[in-house]
Design a protein around this motif. Sequence first.
Motif, short mmCIF file in Angstrom:
data_model
loop_
_atom_site.label_atom_id
_atom_site.label_comp_id
_atom_site.label_asym_id
_atom_site.label_seq_id
_atom_site.Cartn_x
_atom_site.Cartn_y
_atom_site.Cartn_z
N THR A 68 39.60 41.18 48.45
CA THR A 68 38.24 41.21 47.88
C THR A 68 38.17 42.23 46.75
N SER B 18 32.80 41.57 39.01
CA SER B 18 33.89 40.78 39.58
C SER B 18 34.91 40.36 38.53
N ASP C 232 42.50 45.52 53.37
CA ASP C 232 41.67 45.11 52.21
C ASP C 232 40.24 45.61 52.36
N HIS C 233 39.66 45.39 53.53
CA HIS C 233 38.23 45.68 53.69
C HIS C 233 37.94 47.18 53.66
N HIS D 257 45.32 37.04 48.81
CA HIS D 257 43.90 37.21 48.51
C HIS D 257 43.38 38.57 48.95
N PHE E 3 35.27 43.47 42.56
CA PHE E 3 35.04 43.08 43.95
C PHE E 3 34.53 41.64 43.97
N ARG E 4 35.16 40.79 44.77
CA ARG E 4 34.73 39.38 44.86
C ARG E 4 34.36 39.05 46.30
N SER E 5 33.04 39.04 46.56
CA SER E 5 32.61 38.80 47.94
C SER E 5 32.91 37.37 48.37
N ASP F 53 35.49 35.91 48.24
CA ASP F 53 36.85 35.81 48.78
C ASP F 53 37.00 36.44 50.17
N ILE F 54 35.90 36.92 50.75
CA ILE F 54 36.02 37.59 52.05
C ILE F 54 36.76 36.72 53.07
#
Length: 592
Positions: free
Chosen positions: A82, A39, A288-289, A80, A67-69, A71-72
Amino acid sequence: MTSNELRQKYLDFFKSKGHKEIPSASLVPENDPTTLFTSSGMQQLIPYLKGQAHPEGKRLTDSQPCFRSQDIEEVGDNRHTTFFEMLGNWSLGDYFKKDQLTWFWEFLTQELKLDPDKLYVSYFEGDDQIPEDTETKNIWQELGIPENHIYAYGTKKNWWSRSGTPEEMPAGEIGGPDSEVFYEFTQIEHDPKYGEKCHPNCECGRFLEIGNSVFIQYEKQENGTFKELPQKNVDFGGGLERITAVSVNEPDIFKIDLFWPIIGKIEELSKKNYSDPNEQNPMRIIADHIKAAFFLIESGVQPSNKLQGYILRRLLRRVMVKLNLYTKDQRPFLGELIDAVAEIYRATSYFPEQGEELVKQVVWEELAKFERALAQGLKEIEKIENITGKLAFDLFQTYGFPLELTEELAKEKGLEIDREEFRQEFEKHKELSRTASAGMFKGGLGEQSEVTTKYHTATHLLHAALRKVLGEHVQQKGSNITAERLRFDFSQPEKVSEEQLKEVENLVNEQIQKDLPVTSEVMDKEDALKSGALGFFTEKYGDKVTVYTIGDFSKEICGGPHVNNTKELGNFKIIKEESAGAGVRRIYAALS
Ligand code: SER
């Protein structure tokens, strides 16, 4: 400027200041059981920030996919995401605050030609253990930044470690005070909902953080106090997407070239417009996803109900639920989005070899499962007279139905959902997952890393032993270490017999008992390979590599760290052998 140009400009700028470019790390760390994802750029450098010598020297730079989960839930606003790319530069006990802040300022104002009047900076105001960072404040003043563009904040904003504030850090973790730079979008009015006065860390969207210089000089100790590290380090990270956005004064990062082609595809296929405020949130989430899922799948993650797999499943299901509002036949739509992601990143150094076909295969399987869950969830709703907030949450948990979808379905039945009840259930659950992830740090990082270091050395012994017993066709394909065991994947056409496994195990234990010294040497990559050192991930190495030698039994290119002598390992035991795909076998082994 395109983001590809900007990335190159940044790397070239720091190379001109004596930095070596290093390859980025995998999105899923192989040998770090304390965290699920990479991350930040510093993650692969932790041993070097703590004092180990890096083969490429003391000044490093790279661009790290992250990847920053956590921030989902934030995704949906204009800034923002992820998945993002972090531009990074590091000083491992070399230059410090003055050079770092001066260079970053030079990069922003001279290379990118940002208007200095729109830039703001922050520094650490100090707490009861660590003093105010007046050195940083003075440097900013000397660079000509006016007093009213310099802000001091406390540990929540201007202290950086992987776990957060000094109190949140487990023993063994490193961190320090930091200094951030912000860009002001003067076209955005402050929203009083976020407080009377706007300031760089206000959430209203007028300010965007574009870079963070962390001065990593402390390690937390068991007794809760901080020890100075043997060297003073700089760890800089800045989001490529955000910096690209400010370089064109664009407050919406989904409008830059790393996102816009995906949004464009969604517009085209859904026949809806991104300019419609109701569409922005779902379109941003989908864009994003799907991109994050693409890179997680390429890093070897498969949807499941555990760890990384669970996060991937959540991302994909959220995309599918949102897409369900646009189409009932998702496969072609998803296929085009996956192609759009691949097109954007094809030219980058970290674009995966496997390309988009692997991603599609995984996504189709998950889609089939999700379609079954969706049908069941809908049946569930049909049966029920009253959809409570708790039920809405259960649907969210079990079938991955976001609240908005359940609300829509409820509306069709003339029902309304108690949002407050849903929120309460949600908070309860969040607390549970926070406790679960805190559990990953149990025992402190210091203790964890001692165990994983042992497993790291045991992996080298196993690799060498397999080649001696089975033959030189054996090559490492992957590895993973937790505090309980090691997992090792290697090329081998058929099952390894019981006798062969026993032979490998005995061979490893013999080396352990021989008290073999483990030594390391920095070499040019070519020389290392010529000398017979094993290394099967050549594209991941820089020009200089570290070679670890264990007696005359094993010689392998590796970042370390390792134990000093094999006697530290104890007893080695193979627990299981199984297939890990065509032509690849997997071994689990433990030390006791
Ligand atoms: N580690 C810091 C961050 O993630 C700077 O690279 O913000």
